[in-house]
Design a protein around this motif. Structure first.
Motif, PDB file in Angstrom:
ATOM      1  N   ARG A   1       0.732  -1.261  -0.069  1.00 60.71           N
ATOM      2  CA  ARG A   1       0.133  -0.017   0.068  1.00 60.71           C
ATOM      3  C   ARG A   1       0.651   1.356   0.012  1.00 60.71           C
ATOM      4  O   ARG A   1       1.747   1.524   0.826  1.00 60.71           O
ATOM      5  CB  ARG A   1      -0.898  -0.055   1.084  1.00 60.71           C
ATOM      6  CG  ARG A   1      -1.509   1.301   1.418  1.00 60.71           C
ATOM      7  CD  ARG A   1      -2.535   1.299   2.466  1.00 60.71           C
ATOM      8  NE  ARG A   1      -3.840   0.530   2.115  1.00 60.71           N
ATOM      9  CZ  ARG A   1      -4.815   0.437   2.640  1.00 60.71           C
ATOM     10  NH1 ARG A   1      -5.216   1.185   3.783  1.00 60.71           N
ATOM     11  NH2 ARG A   1      -5.902  -0.259   2.278  1.00 60.71           N
ATOM     12  N   PHE A   2       0.650   2.189  -0.909  1.00 58.40           N
ATOM     13  CA  PHE A   2       1.326   3.447  -0.896  1.00 58.40           C
ATOM     14  C   PHE A   2       0.495   4.442  -0.590  1.00 58.40           C
ATOM     15  O   PHE A   2      -0.552   4.425  -0.799  1.00 58.40           O
ATOM     16  CB  PHE A   2       1.887   3.717  -2.463  1.00 58.40           C
ATOM     17  CG  PHE A   2       2.755   2.939  -2.940  1.00 58.40           C
ATOM     18  CD1 PHE A   2       4.160   3.292  -2.939  1.00 58.40           C
ATOM     19  CD2 PHE A   2       2.568   1.703  -3.823  1.00 58.40           C
ATOM     20  CE1 PHE A   2       5.112   2.337  -3.169  1.00 58.40           C
ATOM     21  CE2 PHE A   2       3.729   0.924  -4.122  1.00 58.40           C
ATOM     22  CZ  PHE A   2       5.010   1.382  -3.878  1.00 58.40           C
ATOM     23  N   THR A   3       0.900   5.272   0.477  1.00 58.84           N
ATOM     24  CA  THR A   3       0.376   6.404   1.079  1.00 58.84           C
ATOM     25  C   THR A   3       0.705   7.501   0.515  1.00 58.84           C
ATOM     26  O   THR A   3       1.849   7.736   0.594  1.00 58.84           O
ATOM     27  CB  THR A   3       0.552   6.510   2.578  1.00 58.84           C
ATOM     28  OG1 THR A   3       0.113   5.109   3.362  1.00 58.84           O
ATOM     29  CG2 THR A   3      -0.311   7.487   3.431  1.00 58.84           C
ATOM     30  N   VAL A   4      -0.429   8.274  -0.477  1.00 58.83           N
ATOM     31  CA  VAL A   4       0.482   9.277  -1.047  1.00 58.83           C
ATOM     32  C   VAL A   4      -0.505  10.787  -0.572  1.00 58.83           C
ATOM     33  O   VAL A   4      -1.907  10.864  -0.560  1.00 58.83           O
ATOM     34  CB  VAL A   4      -0.338   9.212  -2.459  1.00 58.83           C
ATOM     35  CG1 VAL A   4       0.242  10.327  -3.437  1.00 58.83           C
ATOM     36  CG2 VAL A   4       0.344   7.665  -2.880  1.00 58.83           C
ATOM     37  N   GLY A   5       0.277  11.591  -0.088  1.00 57.89           N
ATOM     38  CA  GLY A   5      -0.311  12.858  -0.110  1.00 57.89           C
ATOM     39  C   GLY A   5      -0.488  13.676  -1.405  1.00 57.89           C
ATOM     40  O   GLY A   5       0.326  13.662  -2.198  1.00 57.89           O
ATOM     41  N   MET A   6      -1.649  14.386  -1.311  1.00 60.98           N
ATOM     42  CA  MET A   6      -1.975  15.003  -2.516  1.00 60.98           C
ATOM     43  C   MET A   6      -2.959  16.434  -2.489  1.00 60.98           C
ATOM     44  O   MET A   6      -3.850  16.484  -1.499  1.00 60.98           O
ATOM     45  CB  MET A   6      -2.763  13.876  -3.556  1.00 60.98           C
ATOM     46  CG  MET A   6      -3.857  13.244  -2.964  1.00 60.98           C
ATOM     47  SD  MET A   6      -4.616  12.068  -4.085  1.00 60.98           S
ATOM     48  CE  MET A   6      -3.424  10.709  -3.855  1.00 60.98           C
ATOM     49  N   THR A   7      -2.608  17.089  -3.366  1.00 61.91           N
ATOM     50  CA  THR A   7      -3.485  18.345  -3.364  1.00 61.91           C
ATOM     51  C   THR A   7      -4.910  17.870  -4.221  1.00 61.91           C
ATOM     52  O   THR A   7      -4.839  16.681  -4.746  1.00 61.91           O
ATOM     53  CB  THR A   7      -3.074  19.442  -4.133  1.00 61.91           C
ATOM     54  OG1 THR A   7      -2.667  19.010  -5.350  1.00 61.91           O
ATOM     55  CG2 THR A   7      -1.520  20.057  -3.357  1.00 61.91           C
ATOM     56  N   ASP A   8      -5.624  18.789  -4.506  1.00 61.07           N
ATOM     57  CA  ASP A   8      -6.817  18.298  -5.183  1.00 61.07           C
ATOM     58  C   ASP A   8      -6.591  18.167  -6.657  1.00 61.07           C
ATOM     59  O   ASP A   8      -7.078  17.338  -7.478  1.00 61.07           O
ATOM     60  CB  ASP A   8      -7.905  19.634  -5.300  1.00 61.07           C
ATOM     61  CG  ASP A   8      -8.783  19.525  -3.992  1.00 61.07           C
ATOM     62  OD1 ASP A   8      -9.812  18.676  -3.788  1.00 61.07           O
ATOM     63  OD2 ASP A   8      -8.258  20.327  -2.954  1.00 61.07           O
ATOM     64  N   MET A   9      -5.405  18.784  -7.283  1.00 66.09           N
ATOM     65  CA  MET A   9      -5.027  18.586  -8.550  1.00 66.09           C
ATOM     66  C   MET A   9      -4.539  17.108  -8.602  1.00 66.09           C
ATOM     67  O   MET A   9      -4.775  16.458  -9.709  1.00 66.09           O
ATOM     68  CB  MET A   9      -3.909  19.683  -8.805  1.00 66.09           C
ATOM     69  CG  MET A   9      -3.295  19.580 -10.265  1.00 66.09           C
ATOM     70  SD  MET A   9      -4.833  20.153 -11.505  1.00 66.09           S
ATOM     71  CE  MET A   9      -3.806  20.771 -12.569  1.00 66.09           C
ATOM     72  N   GLY A  10      -3.703  16.750  -7.511  1.00 67.16           N
ATOM     73  CA  GLY A  10      -3.301  15.386  -7.448  1.00 67.16           C
ATOM     74  C   GLY A  10      -4.426  14.277  -7.438  1.00 67.16           C
ATOM     75  O   GLY A  10      -4.518  13.416  -8.244  1.00 67.16           O
ATOM     76  N   GLY A  11      -5.411  14.646  -6.641  1.00 68.93           N
ATOM     77  CA  GLY A  11      -6.562  13.691  -6.657  1.00 68.93           C
ATOM     78  C   GLY A  11      -7.384  13.607  -7.811  1.00 68.93           C
ATOM     79  O   GLY A  11      -7.974  12.780  -8.136  1.00 68.93           O
ATOM     80  N   THR A  12      -7.791  14.826  -8.467  1.00 71.77           N
ATOM     81  CA  THR A  12      -8.747  14.911  -9.584  1.00 71.77           C
ATOM     82  C   THR A  12      -7.821  14.564 -10.944  1.00 71.77           C
ATOM     83  O   THR A  12      -8.765  13.894 -11.879  1.00 71.77           O
ATOM     84  CB  THR A  12      -9.345  16.151  -9.759  1.00 71.77           C
ATOM     85  OG1 THR A  12      -8.355  17.225  -9.921  1.00 71.77           O
ATOM     86  CG2 THR A  12     -10.280  16.497  -8.441  1.00 71.77           C
TER      87      THR A  12
END
Length: 308
Positions: free
Chosen positions: A98-109
């Motif tokens: 499992r990779f835990t990824v921190g992201m902004t909305d840009m990363g998420g969308t």
């Protein structure tokens, strides 16, 4: 033993003597001279208080203590070889990491949907755990291992962190869809009520800094914590917003809005993935980063274009 042994080379010496049954054979195996092996054996005898290996016919045989030490050395060397020296293997099709990824909305969308499509096809056992991350906290999250990697536009992060550019995006304005309008002037732009999404804080700061350099201040009507509420707010009011163009494309599918070019030059934003130095050479981490790059950059698989 008379004193503890800090040099673990004695494991290789004992193992070679046990396997070869002679000083000369052990010397060849270890690529040492016979006098060097004899000297090392005498030191071991003194430390263990035992002969360890004695002459037997044309070779050498272990004493009971020598037998025990040799078997222990073989087990220790096998463990060192398999757990320390062996090249770690990574099979994405078999992995359940499992990779835990921190992201902004840009990363998420923009990034996350493409990565999930890739994982479904190529590595169905690998999962992604998204975490909302702001530019002010992402550096410490990476340093303490709260996230494995981060996607988004975070500005400059601290030392010890690697980064890789994924793509660049222009900033663009959005407003309620209407009849044919004149081009947006700078005065109209700064005086029209603006919706700022908290999730694009770094982008907002960039825009406001450029306006400040020209002697203008943005008129802010609302600072909204919900990025997906922005298009509906803009569509239902006379407010405008400034967002990356790819988000604008998404927003146009969600609400009755239209885009317009900004009336002042603003640099493109560079969306990147970031990670900590301790994960840089991890095989699974390298595979994941390369696949993320491949998914969103528009290029084939490439090595990390890394920098700190």
């Amino acid at each position: 033993m008379s004193e503890p042994m800090h040099d673990l080379n004695f494991l290789y010496l004992v193992d070679a003597l046990y396997r070869e049954g002679s000083v000369s054979g052990a010397a060849r195996r270890l690529e040492l001279t016979q006098p060097a092996v004899s000297h090392a054996l005498n030191r071991l005898r003194a430390r263990f208080g035992d002969q360890l290996f004695v002459r037997s016919g044309a070779g050498m045989a272990p004493t009971p203590l020598g037998e025990r030490v040799a078997r222990g050395a073989a087990r220790a060397l096998s463990l060192i070889q398999s757990d320390v020296l062996a090249e770690p293997l990574f099979d994405p099709r078999q992995s359940e990491r499992r990779f835990t990824v921190g992201m902004t909305d840009m990363g998420g969308t923009v990034i996350l949907p493409k990565v999930m499509q890739m994982l479904e096809r190529q590595a169905p056992g690998i999962t992604v755990q998204p975490k909302v991350a702001s530019s002010s906290e992402i550096g410490s999250m990476l340093e303490r291992g709260a996230v494995d990697v981060a996607w988004g536009y975070f500005g400059r992060l601290g030392p010890g962190l690697y980064q890789q550019s994924l793509f660049r995006r222009a900033l663009i304005g959005i407003r309620r869809k209407g009849r044919r309008r004149a081009a947006m002037t700078l005065d109209t732009f700064v005086n029209t009520p603006h919706v700022l999404a908290n999730a694009t804080a770094v982008t907002n700061e960039l825009l406001q800094q450029r306006l400040k350099e020209r002697g203008h201040t943005l008129r802010i009507a609302l600072e909204c914590p919900y990025i997906l509420a922005v298009p509906a707010i803009v569509a239902g009011t006379g407010y405008i917003a400034t967002v990356p163009d790819e988000l604008a494309d998404l927003f146009q599918r969600l609400a009755e809005i239209e885009t317009f070019p900004l009336p002042l030059p603003v640099p493109d934003i560079s969306v990147k993935q970031h990670w900590h130095a301790r994960f840089n050479d991890d095989p699974s981490h390298r595979w994941f980063r390369a696949k993320v790059f491949e998914c969103v950059s528009g290029h084939g698989s490439a090595g990390d274009a890394d920098s700190k």
